[in-house]
Design a protein around this motif. Structure first.
Motif, PDB file in Angstrom:
ATOM      1  N   MET A   7      46.084  26.228 -29.779  1.00 51.06           N
ATOM      2  CA  MET A   7      44.686  26.535 -29.503  1.00 51.06           C
ATOM      3  C   MET A   7      44.459  26.542 -27.997  1.00 51.06           C
ATOM      4  N   LYS A   8      43.698  27.518 -27.510  1.00 51.62           N
ATOM      5  CA  LYS A   8      43.457  27.665 -26.084  1.00 51.62           C
ATOM      6  C   LYS A   8      42.245  26.825 -25.678  1.00 51.62           C
ATOM      7  N   TYR A   9      42.517  25.588 -25.245  1.00 51.20           N
ATOM      8  CA  TYR A   9      41.426  24.694 -24.879  1.00 51.20           C
ATOM      9  C   TYR A   9      40.863  25.006 -23.496  1.00 51.20           C
ATOM     10  N   ASP A  10      41.430  26.001 -22.808  1.00 45.11           N
ATOM     11  CA  ASP A  10      40.876  26.422 -21.527  1.00 45.11           C
ATOM     12  C   ASP A  10      39.853  27.541 -21.701  1.00 45.11           C
ATOM     13  N   ASN A  11      39.682  28.011 -22.931  1.00 45.07           N
ATOM     14  CA  ASN A  11      38.679  29.024 -23.230  1.00 45.07           C
ATOM     15  C   ASN A  11      37.300  28.360 -23.190  1.00 45.07           C
ATOM     16  N   PRO A  29      21.501  46.707 -40.619  1.00 47.05           N
ATOM     17  CA  PRO A  29      20.547  46.324 -39.574  1.00 47.05           C
ATOM     18  C   PRO A  29      19.597  47.470 -39.245  1.00 47.05           C
ATOM     19  N   THR A  30      18.303  47.156 -39.209  1.00 46.99           N
ATOM     20  CA  THR A  30      17.300  48.168 -38.863  1.00 46.99           C
ATOM     21  C   THR A  30      16.596  47.841 -37.551  1.00 46.99           C
ATOM     22  N   GLY A  31      16.655  46.569 -37.134  1.00 49.51           N
ATOM     23  CA  GLY A  31      16.002  46.163 -35.899  1.00 49.51           C
ATOM     24  C   GLY A  31      17.010  45.918 -34.798  1.00 49.51           C
ATOM     25  N   PRO A  32      16.540  45.470 -33.643  1.00 51.13           N
ATOM     26  CA  PRO A  32      17.444  45.227 -32.516  1.00 51.13           C
ATOM     27  C   PRO A  32      18.381  44.049 -32.781  1.00 51.13           C
ATOM     28  N   VAL A  33      19.604  44.157 -32.290  1.00 48.21           N
ATOM     29  CA  VAL A  33      20.577  43.060 -32.369  1.00 48.21           C
ATOM     30  C   VAL A  33      20.341  42.154 -31.170  1.00 48.21           C
ATOM     31  N   ILE A  34      19.982  40.891 -31.437  1.00 46.73           N
ATOM     32  CA  ILE A  34      19.638  39.977 -30.348  1.00 46.73           C
ATOM     33  C   ILE A  34      20.827  39.143 -29.888  1.00 46.73           C
ATOM     34  N   SER A  35      21.907  39.110 -30.689  1.00 50.09           N
ATOM     35  CA  SER A  35      23.088  38.344 -30.284  1.00 50.09           C
ATOM     36  C   SER A  35      24.266  38.741 -31.162  1.00 50.09           C
ATOM     37  N   SER A  36      25.455  38.611 -30.607  1.00 47.97           N
ATOM     38  CA  SER A  36      26.683  38.838 -31.374  1.00 47.97           C
ATOM     39  C   SER A  36      27.814  38.082 -30.700  1.00 47.97           C
ATOM     40  N   GLY A  37      28.837  37.766 -31.472  1.00 48.40           N
ATOM     41  CA  GLY A  37      29.975  37.039 -30.916  1.00 48.40           C
ATOM     42  C   GLY A  37      31.043  36.826 -31.963  1.00 48.40           C
ATOM     43  N   PRO A  38      32.263  36.523 -31.526  1.00 47.90           N
ATOM     44  CA  PRO A  38      33.372  36.349 -32.472  1.00 47.90           C
ATOM     45  C   PRO A  38      33.304  34.998 -33.180  1.00 47.90           C
ATOM     46  N   LEU A  39      33.874  34.960 -34.370  1.00 50.18           N
ATOM     47  CA  LEU A  39      34.112  33.704 -35.082  1.00 50.18           C
ATOM     48  C   LEU A  39      35.511  33.243 -34.698  1.00 50.18           C
ATOM     49  N   LEU A  40      35.609  32.052 -34.123  1.00 50.58           N
ATOM     50  CA  LEU A  40      36.896  31.550 -33.656  1.00 50.58           C
ATOM     51  C   LEU A  40      37.392  30.453 -34.586  1.00 50.58           C
ATOM     52  N   SER A  41      38.677  30.490 -34.894  1.00 52.11           N
ATOM     53  CA  SER A  41      39.267  29.479 -35.764  1.00 52.11           C
ATOM     54  C   SER A  41      39.567  28.226 -34.963  1.00 52.11           C
ATOM     55  N   LEU A  42      39.236  27.059 -35.549  1.00 49.19           N
ATOM     56  CA  LEU A  42      39.536  25.789 -34.899  1.00 49.19           C
ATOM     57  C   LEU A  42      40.954  25.350 -35.204  1.00 49.19           C
TER      58      LEU A  42
END
Length: 243
Positions: free
Chosen positions: A1-5, A230-243
């Motif tokens: 796991m990259k703990y420097d991320n 989705p019909t409205g604006p996307v207010i946030s997005s991001g990856p799902l990271l495995s622990l």
């Protein structure tokens, strides 16, 4: 796991502060805290941020059936005291006891001999499968201090959500909807997000777990998207990271 991320360490510290980081992942992070001052500062930040949320949580007393089961187990485990033997009243009692003891000794010797001669079967070690690591994502609304910490248990298909900060939304007319972006690039709804506190969603059976999962939040009419996309604006997005 990259703990420097930086993004990953933020999510780990937040999960640790909430108590939702469990198992080996929590043990590894606890060891890192002993040598990483930056992680300790990150943890202090999240502990301070989540303090109002944790302080508002009320302890839940155990159900009566739990106490009843504990008391029943205590009663079942009570050891009956051994009564001292009654002193013999005559020589014939001693003779009877000697004969019985000799017979018991012979029987015990035979059993021990058979046991020592029999091959001992050693059961093979049972491999214990480690539960799959959870996925986490931290989604922050654009132009706002509101954020959502999302944990996904892919095996149980459970989604735990902690909402922090304030997001300006007319709750009578609008909702925030969480989406899983599949490997094919198609968004699939996971349900509505809470604006404050904790929430829980069950991943629909129709939503597969992608190899590289990505989450997104869109602003939708009250109750969610009427079209399934989705019909409205996307207010946030991001990856799902495995622990």
């Amino acid at each position: 796991m990259k703990y420097d991320n930086a993004r990953l360490t933020q999510m780990l510290a937040a999960e640790y502060a909430l108590g939702t980081l469990v198992g080996r992942a929590r043990q590894r992070f606890a060891r890192l805290l002993q040598t990483r001052a930056d992680l300790r500062r990150e943890l202090q930040f999240w502990e301070a941020r989540f303090a109002p949320l944790l302080a508002s949580s009320k302890p839940v007393p155990p159900r009566e059936v739990v106490w009843a089961e504990i008391e029943a187990r205590i009663r079942r485990s009570t050891v009956t005291p051994i009564q001292p033997p009654v002193a013999p009243r005559g020589l014939w009692l001693w003779q009877t006891w000697a004969v019985a003891a000799s017979a018991a000794l012979v029987a015990l010797s035979l059993q021990l001999y058979r046991y020592t001669q029999a091959p001992v079967a050693i059961a093979p070690p049972v491999a214990v499968a480690e539960p799959p690591a959870p996925y986490v994502s931290m989604l922050q609304a654009k132009g706002s201090d509101a954020l959502w910490l999302v944990s996904v248990n892919a095996q149980k298909r459970d989604i735990s959500i902690v909402a922090q900060g304030d997001y300006s939304l007319d709750a009578q007319r609008e909702s925030l909807e969480l989406w899983m972006i599949g490997d094919d690039g198609k968004p699939r709804s996971l349900g509505l997000l809470p604006l404050h506190g904790r929430g829980h969603l069950q991943m629909p059976a129709s939503v597969p777990m992608p190899a590289k999962p990505v989450l997104a939040i869109s602003r939708e009419p009250h109750g969610g998207s009427p079209t399934g996309s989705p019909t409205g604006p996307v207010i946030s997005s991001g990856p799902l990271l495995s622990l």
